[in-house]
Design a protein around this motif. Structure first.
Motif, mmCIF file in Angstrom:
data_model
loop_
_atom_site.group_PDB
_atom_site.id
_atom_site.type_symbol
_atom_site.label_atom_id
_atom_site.label_comp_id
_atom_site.label_asym_id
_atom_site.label_seq_id
_atom_site.Cartn_x
_atom_site.Cartn_y
_atom_site.Cartn_z
ATOM 1 N N LEU A 153 15.357 9.613 -14.147
ATOM 2 C CA LEU A 153 15.479 10.479 -12.967
ATOM 3 C C LEU A 153 15.082 11.917 -13.311
ATOM 4 O O LEU A 153 14.445 12.610 -12.511
ATOM 5 N N ALA A 154 15.449 12.351 -14.515
ATOM 6 C CA ALA A 154 15.184 13.730 -14.930
ATOM 7 C C ALA A 154 13.694 14.056 -14.828
ATOM 8 O O ALA A 154 13.313 15.136 -14.358
ATOM 9 N N PHE A 155 12.838 13.110 -15.259
ATOM 10 C CA PHE A 155 11.389 13.355 -15.190
ATOM 11 C C PHE A 155 10.917 13.471 -13.747
ATOM 12 O O PHE A 155 10.080 14.318 -13.423
ATOM 13 N N ASP A 156 11.452 12.619 -12.877
ATOM 14 C CA ASP A 156 11.045 12.676 -11.466
ATOM 15 C C ASP A 156 11.495 13.979 -10.816
ATOM 16 O O ASP A 156 10.741 14.603 -10.071
ATOM 17 N N LEU A 157 12.727 14.393 -11.113
ATOM 18 C CA LEU A 157 13.226 15.646 -10.527
ATOM 19 C C LEU A 157 12.445 16.841 -11.067
ATOM 20 O O LEU A 157 12.123 17.772 -10.333
ATOM 21 N N ILE A 233 17.178 21.944 -3.965
ATOM 22 C CA ILE A 233 17.835 21.062 -4.943
ATOM 23 C C ILE A 233 19.312 20.890 -4.594
ATOM 24 O O ILE A 233 19.847 19.783 -4.601
ATOM 25 N N ILE A 234 19.952 22.012 -4.266
ATOM 26 C CA ILE A 234 21.379 21.955 -3.897
ATOM 27 C C ILE A 234 21.568 21.050 -2.685
ATOM 28 O O ILE A 234 22.508 20.253 -2.620
ATOM 29 N N ALA A 235 20.656 21.155 -1.726
ATOM 30 C CA ALA A 235 20.791 20.361 -0.495
ATOM 31 C C ALA A 235 20.549 18.873 -0.742
ATOM 32 O O ALA A 235 21.156 18.026 -0.095
ATOM 33 N N ASN A 236 19.667 18.548 -1.688
ATOM 34 C CA ASN A 236 19.216 17.144 -1.809
ATOM 35 C C ASN A 236 19.734 16.369 -3.011
ATOM 36 O O ASN A 236 19.658 15.146 -3.013
ATOM 37 N N GLU A 237 20.153 17.044 -4.050
ATOM 38 C CA GLU A 237 20.282 16.335 -5.318
ATOM 39 C C GLU A 237 21.687 16.245 -5.900
ATOM 40 O O GLU A 237 21.855 15.901 -7.065
#
Lengths: 356, 256
Positions: A153-157, A233-237
């Protein structure tokens, strides 16, 4: 999903990165993550990748900067003092909006500290770490299986938001062995295009990548852009796990290895007739403030347990406000708390509130 | 009368105005590099890694892809780029504070690994961007804002000769020190820098060209006299010449 295999955490982290499409690793040996560096040195050539052992962590982070500039998925792994050394470069990468993954297998500190599992780098990880206004996305796995998923996930984010991402593991995750399932190898053809990267100005205007502008108004514009990304990022992750929160006598906030230990504590508590709820943030930044705030309205106490002197505690307090008491229990220096001693703390709190 | 174009701006030089002081040699070296990139036909696959210092804006002066590294780290950034995309041409452009002080680790190890990159090293014996402080290359007795009575080796150590130092390593392919104080030297510099790029194109490994340069502003000497000062002082301590050339050897070894 393939069959289960028994692997050491550090090796699993490396394999997860490769399966997530990473073919470039730059690193410097440091305990307790050196198996990860060693794993990459033998595994990457098998998949056509590049491994390079650098002369220092300072060089490592700048090699990541370069590799990310030319558009490839790149990572390193290190442990606390090594990540401190990288902070200047991480700040440059945040400013230049360069994706990369940093795995920090945290050990006891400050200074040279020791090589045992610890969580004393939470504030460095989640509040910026280097100079300037920025945050990293910070992911805190509590099992090896989860670590595999979070590394991918880290790579995608990182690519999605053009930001460095930190996987905040600890010596426990790195050193233990667990049966896990690895996802399929990600095909490199499916990785996102990076039209901004420095691949040569062929048939287009030159691309420039910097964290730099001497005009304060233009630099402010850049900062506003970083801020807009942070808001997305705050809104989605935000990610977290909540367990047994309904009707709990007490809520415990813990992440990573302590989050894992808490599952045993909950079972022990149940035998004692105490109903313990668990709130385990998975994204340490963005921290799931709103959800914890909601949950805190239903309990008298939110106990934070960490392998530190109370770092995530600051975020817990920001979330809980005056809704509940926010006591803290922590061990430092690489000491891992036992389920029994955490249970003892919980019992004390419950007894205290009964007698009050 | 028919006007005939005998000289024009190289394609690889952007329209951005230089930020350099009058009499500074950065501009000459920039033009030389741009001409070479044009002549070798590599503009569309070349990437510059600029340093921190007076040439921090170098990434904007070339019509190619580019970035700025943190202070001293350009060789590490270039390593990351070249290892990830070996078919691109990567060069760093660094001053003496950047390369010979804060960036010594990175340059030594990039050279020692024989990274297939090109390093252009500008030595003007002073920190320019920050206003004329002592550099690692500042000469004994040379006055700067942090050595107002002249550099005293007892307090501040000795000037570092980078070409001599790096040529002790096994890794580098080609190391030469040049200057752009005369037309002949400009031609020689162009030849050296061209070779440093050709080596990379041919996969022959690490090449570094040091260019002795003036800094009239921070030396406090007018431009023409600065050239004389460079010739009489810098060239004595930093002799021009080839310090290492394993180009032929590398061709035989077939190193890529």
């Amino acid at each position: 999903m393939a069959e289960k295999v028994l692997v050491k955490g550090n090796e699993a982290l490396g394999e997860a990165a490769i399966r997530g499409g990473c073919r470039y690793y730059f690193g410097y040996p440091i305990t307790p993550q050196s198996e990860l560096t060693e794993y990459m040195s033998r595994r990457l050539p098998e998949v056509g990748g590049v491994f390079l052992q650098a002369e220092s962590e300072v060089s490592v982070v700048n090699m990541l900067y370069g590799a990310s500039c030319v558009g490839v998925r790149v990572m390193t792994s290190t442990s606390s003092p090594g990540f401190s050394l990288m902070q200047e470069g991480v700040s440059y990468m945040a400013g230049a909006e360069l994706p990369a993954v940093f795995i920090n297998v945290v050990r006891g500190g400050p200074g040279l500290g020791d090589i045992q599992p610890a969580q004393g780098d939470y504030l460095q990880a989640t509040k910026g770490g280097g100079h300037g206004d920025y945050r990293l996305i910070v992911l805190g796995p509590s099992t090896i299986q989860e670590a595999i998923e979070l590394v991918m996930l880290a790579f995608d984010l990182a690519d999605k938001y053009r930001t460095p991402v930190e996987v905040l593991a600890d010596g426990m995750i790195g050193q233990m062995m667990e049966p896990v399932e690895f996802p399929e190898m990600r095909s490199l053809n499916t990785l996102p295009e990076k039209p901004w990267s420095l691949t040569g100005a062929k048939g287009r205007k030159p691309n420039k990548i910097t964290s730099f502008d001497l005009d304060p108004y233009k630099l402010e514009e850049m900062n506003l852009r970083y801020e807009a990304t942070r808001k997305r990022i705050i809104a989605n992750e935000q990610r977290w796990e909540e367990r047994n929160v309904k009707g709990a006598d007490i809520l415990v906030a813990a992440y990573g290895t302590v989050g894992r230990i808490m599952k045993t504590v909950m079972e022990l508590a149940k035998e004692e007739g105490i109903n313990v709820g668990l709130f385990r943030p998975i994204t340490l930044w963005p921290f799931p403030y709103e959800r914890l705030e909601e949950l805190s309205k239903k309990v008298n106490t939110v106990l934070t347990v960490e392998m530190s002197g109370g770092q995530m505690l600051e975020d817990v307090k920001l979330a809980v406000k005056d809704n509940a008491a926010t006591p803290f229990y922590g061990r430092m220096g690489g000491v891992v708390p036992t389920p029994e001693e955490i249970l003892e703390q919980i019992e004390k709190i419950i007894k205290g509130s009964e007698s009050a | 009368m028919n006007a005939k174009v005998v000289m024009k701006r190289p394609k690889s030089l952007s329209q951005t105005d230089f930020t350099y002081c009058p009499g500074c040699h950065h501009g000459i070296v920039h033009r030389i590099i741009a001409e070479i990139i044009d002549e070798l036909g590599i503009r569309e696959k070349t990437v510059i890694v600029a340093p921190v210092g007076c040439s921090v804006f170098a990434y904007t002066f070339f019509e190619i892809d580019g970035t700025v590294a943190s202070h001293g780290r350009a060789p590490a950034v270039a390593t990351g780029m070249k290892r990830s995309r070996p078919d691109r041409i990567i060069f760093t452009y660094q001053g003496d504070g950047d390369l010979a002080a804060i960036g010594t680790t990175e340059i030594v190890h990039a050279a020692n690994r024989g990274e297939n990159i090109t390093v252009i090293f500008i030595n003007n014996a002073v920190y320019g961007m920050t206003g004329g402080q002592m550099a690692p290359t500042t000469l004994i007795g040379q006055r700067t804002t942090t050595t107002i009575h002249g550099r005293d080796p007892k307090a501040a150590g000795y000037p570092i000769r980078i070409c001599e130092m790096l040529s002790q390593l096994e890794g580098p392919t080609y190391i030469e020190r040049v200057a752009v104080d005369t037309p002949q030297h400009v031609i020689k510099t162009k030849k050296a820098i061209k070779k440093a790029f050709e080596n990379q194109i041919n996969g022959l490994g690490f090449s570094l060209v040091e260019v002795l340069s003036t800094c009239p502003t921070n030396w406090g000497i007018p431009p023409v006299e600065s050239i004389k000062w460079l010739q009489e002082n810098m060239m004595k301590f930093y002799p021009l010449g080839i310090y290492k050339d394993r180009t032929e050897e590398r061709v035989r070894e077939g190193i890529v």
